[in-house]
Design an enzyme around this catalytic site. Sequence first.
Site: not given
Lengths: 89, 378
Positions: A25-27, A52
């Site tokens: 997932k970001c970041p 993502d």
Amino acid sequence: MTAGQTTAEGAGQPPALTIDALGKKCPIPIIMLAQQINDVPREAIVSVLADDPAAFTDIPAWCRLKSHHHVASHELPSGGWAIHVRRNY
Amino acid sequence: MAYFDAASTEPLHPQAREALIEALDAGWADPARLYGPARRARMLLEQARAEVAEVIGARPDEVSFTASGTQAAHLGVLGALLGRRRAGRRLVVSAVEHSAVLHAAALHERDGGTVETVGVNRAGAVDPAAFGAAVGAGDTALACLQSANHEVGTLQPVAEAAAACAEAGVPLLVDAAQTVGRAPVPAGWSVLAASAHKWGGPAGVGVLAVRKGVRWRSPLPEDDRERRRVPGFENVPAIIAAAVALRAVAADAARESARLSALVDRIRSEVRRTVPDVEVIGDPVARAPHIVTFSCLYVDGEALLTELDRAGFAVSSGSSCTASTLRPSHVLEAMGVLTHGNLRVSLPRGASAADVDRFLAVLPDVVKRIREDAGMQP
């Protein structure tokens, strides 16, 4: 959707490095990119594999903020994208 | 706790609280009936309608109260489309409308209509020429444009959009939820939607205004309340309190908006100065007075909210990790800006300069710590 400084420039060039950020997932995909972009020579391409949806927007935005070059984002058959970035400096 | 999430909901105005308690006794009866307490409820309801109408620049008979701002947007969009069904089935919206408008648009599409979405620039505003061209093309039944964006504060060119709509003979719905009570309502709307809890009224009251002469037909089962526009027994006490709050905030809006806008300017410049790798988002000048949004590279939005909550700040985020859908905000996506590490600060009436300064003092360390935890060295 706007995509930063995306142009066809460098489009045919094969990536010098592939970062597998699938499932992350970001970041985290951006952090991996930032930590590894200097591992390739200037003008070389890094391909970030990410699924993502935030990465699709955020990697081109990162390129714009960091003055690197977003080459293109290719959809992967298995879902997600291969997002190509050229190291500018 | 410093409350900086006014764009989600403004705390209840003290005068509205007082009015609400009084109205629970004075305005409980059914305003549709003819005995004394009912006539009193009717009178209070009509007085509230006249007051709200005056602030938004409408006639009282153009104003209906709904159960929420969302319901006002739904009824505004779907009712205007139904009223114009013979003219066409094409709906034009900006890409950054509130989800209430976009969800109504999606329903229209599922029902066989078409939706044309007009993109925005990096600051979050539509190009008036592009919006006008979209409105003028084909058999457009309705166009929707917000007064200001709820996530980034950017003002939309409503006056230009209204001129293009007038020329094309297309009604314009303006979602003014973020600006009613803070700034004058832009002229030129055909349908207007707003929400009382955004201006310091209680939750459960929305405003749907339909200009006289604009074709509108309810998409819901028939009901004779609120000029046949909104079904169900009116929440008269909450409506009275909403009108009291609106009158109070509108009377003070010019002064208070200027004060909050100066605090937002301070946040915009200080964040850029003290936090490395930050993108301050939205138009720096053409913006709502109380909203500022920025994104911090390499920062997890949820961690940012949690840390700031611990430090005593209530703020919100458009990052995907903070959304129930796990998708980034459609607004940030449409703007092409950074969506992770996102923070929206929206100042309520009376927000103090001292609290803003404390926030600005705490933020750089919070961001630095989250980055270090994620393995990003400065």
